[in-house]
Each structure stands twice: as C-alpha cells, then as structure tokens.
Design an enzyme around this catalytic site. Structure first.
Site, mmCIF file in Angstrom:
data_model
loop_
_atom_site.group_PDB
_atom_site.id
_atom_site.type_symbol
_atom_site.label_atom_id
_atom_site.label_comp_id
_atom_site.label_asym_id
_atom_site.label_seq_id
_atom_site.Cartn_x
_atom_site.Cartn_y
_atom_site.Cartn_z
ATOM 1 N N LYS A 56 -14.931 -39.385 5.341
ATOM 2 C CA LYS A 56 -14.679 -38.110 6.006
ATOM 3 C C LYS A 56 -15.947 -37.358 6.402
ATOM 4 C CE LYS A 56 -10.071 -37.553 5.944
ATOM 5 N NZ LYS A 56 -9.257 -37.167 7.111
ATOM 6 N N SER A 81 -6.373 -32.418 1.881
ATOM 7 C CA SER A 81 -5.903 -32.819 0.560
ATOM 8 C C SER A 81 -7.043 -33.218 -0.356
ATOM 9 C CB SER A 81 -4.915 -33.990 0.680
ATOM 10 O OG SER A 81 -5.563 -35.111 1.261
ATOM 11 N N GLU A 207 -0.304 -48.315 5.584
ATOM 12 C CA GLU A 207 0.279 -47.100 5.022
ATOM 13 C C GLU A 207 0.977 -47.417 3.710
ATOM 14 O OE1 GLU A 207 1.783 -44.064 8.287
ATOM 15 O OE2 GLU A 207 2.786 -45.979 8.535
ATOM 16 N N GLY A 211 5.073 -43.429 2.727
ATOM 17 C CA GLY A 211 4.505 -42.572 3.760
ATOM 18 C C GLY A 211 4.282 -43.315 5.062
ATOM 19 N N ASP A 213 5.007 -42.767 8.215
ATOM 20 C CA ASP A 213 5.273 -41.968 9.403
ATOM 21 C C ASP A 213 4.690 -42.595 10.670
ATOM 22 O OD1 ASP A 213 2.892 -41.063 7.832
ATOM 23 O OD2 ASP A 213 2.468 -39.940 9.657
ATOM 24 N N SER A 307 -11.741 -46.778 2.442
ATOM 25 C CA SER A 307 -12.080 -45.453 2.955
ATOM 26 C C SER A 307 -12.673 -44.486 1.949
ATOM 27 C CB SER A 307 -10.834 -44.820 3.593
ATOM 28 O OG SER A 307 -9.789 -44.718 2.638
#
Length: 322
Positions: A56, A81, A207, A211, A213, A307
């Site tokens: 990030k 989060s 995913e 979750g 989506d 990640s």
C-alpha cells in the site's frame, strides 16, 4: 474524446520513478519446493518487506507526493482497514504533513497501533453499520484535508502497479500473474503493468470465498454488492469492487480464483515453515490459490504478489497454531 484508459503502463512507469528511493524495491523469492508442489516455476514478489509491511505504501506515496504544496500543508485524510492507513500515515510523515485516518473499530490492534505510531490521528467507525466512503469524505471535507482513498484513485492504482512492474523487470516475461483482490487497486495496477508489457500474460485475481464480490461482478458484467464478508483475510473484506478499479479489471483480469480460510491458514504455515517469511491472511491468498490447485491449467512461469505481512505474533499463532 479519448479512449485512453484511466491508468496506463506509462503511468505505472512514472509512479516507479516517483517512488524510487522512498519505497523499497522488494525481493523476489523462488523456492524449488514450491515449484515441485504446484508444478510450475513460481516467483514470489514479497511485499511483506515493503515499508509499512504491505504494498500500500507504493500507491499512497505516489498519490500524496502529487499534492500541491497548499494541499499537502493542510493535511491528508484516508479510510482503511489497516494497511492503507499505515501507508498514508507514513507518506504524510515523509512529506512533513499530518494525516487523519478513519479505521474500522475491529481493525487488528497491531495495525491500528502502527498507524498511530506513524503519527496519524485515528478515528474509528463500525464497518458493519457505517459507510466508510461517505464517512471518510465527510471527515476530509469537515477538516479541509486532501482525501487519498485506498484504491479509487488513478495515482494510487498506478503506484500499486509498480510491484508487478518490478517483478517482471526482474524475472522477465511471465505466463501468468496471480495477485489478491480486495477493492481492486493492486489488481488493476498489476494487470495494467503485466498486460502492458506482455499482452498474453494470464492475469488471475484471488479472493476469499466469503468475499467474492469481484468474481460475482465480473460474471454479472457490472458491480455487485455482497454482505460485509466475514473472513480472516480482513484486507480483502470488500462489499463491492471500486468503480474505477472494476472498469480496469473487467478489461484485463482473465479469471478469479477463490480460497477458503483454511487454505489461507495452510499457506501462511507453508510460508513460515518452508519459505521463512511471515504473511498476513490477505497477503497469503495468492500462495493459497497455488498450493490448493485453485488456479487451473497453471502455465510454466508464474508470478505471485504476496501483498503484505502485517499480522501480530498473537494473531499469527491463533491462526496457524495447532
């Protein structure tokens, strides 16, 4: 009128130049044991060694560094989060300004403490009843701060794509790239870099089963909203893909693989015991997909972006002990 995509390979390359010397160029790990288990040559991009312990920081710093002096002086706001929260907090500190971060009240304590440790003010909310985007935008407007969202921003997406750019620069052309999908920023940036360099590269998002989506949205051809996911992969607990990220991923992502929480735990154990690295649940999902055979017809040379590694010793023991 232009058909220019919202983020291009040139944007990713520009971000790479901007973050050079500030973000880490993280290592790429190769394991013969892993290759034998999955039946492919696998290159692991270890973003758990990035500053703040996750990818990030790439996008946060790329976006923050482009603010005008006046915007930067007023301060930065974000909602997250955990990992984006830390990334924006550190980016703000690097630039000599302040940050206010909206975080779910059930964020792992280690991530909340780390965010405050970088000098940010933390404001909490209930993720199961509150709309973080609306709350974050209201907070930024009230205080006159520049808002850097976790993925719905072209500079953030371009910054995240530098992880894949570095990976391919080091390994050469990959037959497939596997990366986690939460809001979709890392996937959108990675897919932009991978397909921009080698259009034939197969791009696979991962995913958690609870979750999915993005998987549902890709199947439907439009963004789908699901109940707030309850999964150990808290960094991927998205209800719906981002509008901007989905517009990119629907063009560039070839498939989505799903992994169970137990498969994520097994991947975390494998990474710790055999690779000697610590991964948080969201960071382990690409490895979980490879180890569990969730990526079908695996080609010869595969890159995977791990990640992040932001998990406390106690939480890691809870998840992986026994």
């Amino acid at each position: 009128m232009t058909n220019r995509p919202p983020v291009t390979l040139d944007d990713v390359r520009d971000a790479a130049a901007r973050i050079k010397g500030v973000a880490h160029r993280t290592p790429v790990l190769h394991s013969r044991t892993l290759d034998a288990l999955v039946g492919a040559e696998v290159f692991l991009k270890c973003e758990n060694f990035q500053r703040v312990g996750a990818f990030k920081f790439r996008g946060a710093y790329n976006a923050a560094s482009r603010l005008s002096p006046e915007q930067a002086a007023r301060g930065i706001a974000a909602y997250s989060s955990g990992n984006h929260a830390q990334a924006v907090a550190l980016a703000a500190r690097e630039m000599g300004t302040t940050a206010v971060i909206l975080m779910p009240e059930d964020t792992p304590k280690s991530k909340m403490e780390a965010t405050a440790g970088y000098g940010a003010e933390v404001v909490t909310y209930d993720r199961y009843t509150g709309d973080r985007t609306a709350l974050g935008e209201a907070l930024a407007a009230e205080r006159g701060l520049a808002l850097i969202p976790p993925y719905e921003h072209p500079h953030v997406i371009a910054g995240q794509g530098t992880a894949a750019l570095e990976l391919i620069e080091e390994t050469g052309q990959l037959d497939a790239l596997v990366a986690p999908v939460g809001g979709g920023g890392l996937m959108a940036g990675s897919a932009t870099a991978a397909k921009g360099l080698h259009p034939a590269t197969r791009v696979v998002g991962v995913e958690p089963e609870a979750g999915d989506d993005t998987r549902r949205s890709l199947a439907a051809g439009e963004r789908v909203t699901i109940p707030v996911p309850r999964t150990i992969a808290d960094g991927q607990a998205a209800e719906t893909p981002g509008e901007l990220t989905f517009s990119i991923n629907r063009r560039l992502v070839d498939e989505i693989a799903l992994v169970s929480d137990e498969e994520i735990r097994e991947a975390m154990r494998f990474a710790f015991e055999r690779l000697k690295i610590v991964l948080e649940p969201s960071g382990a999902t690409p490895l979980a997909a490879l180890l569990s055979g969730r990526v079908e017809r695996l080609p010869r040379r595969v890159g995977a972006i791990l990640s992040g590694g932001n998990v406390s010793a106690r939480r890691f023991a809870e998840l992986c002990g026994g």
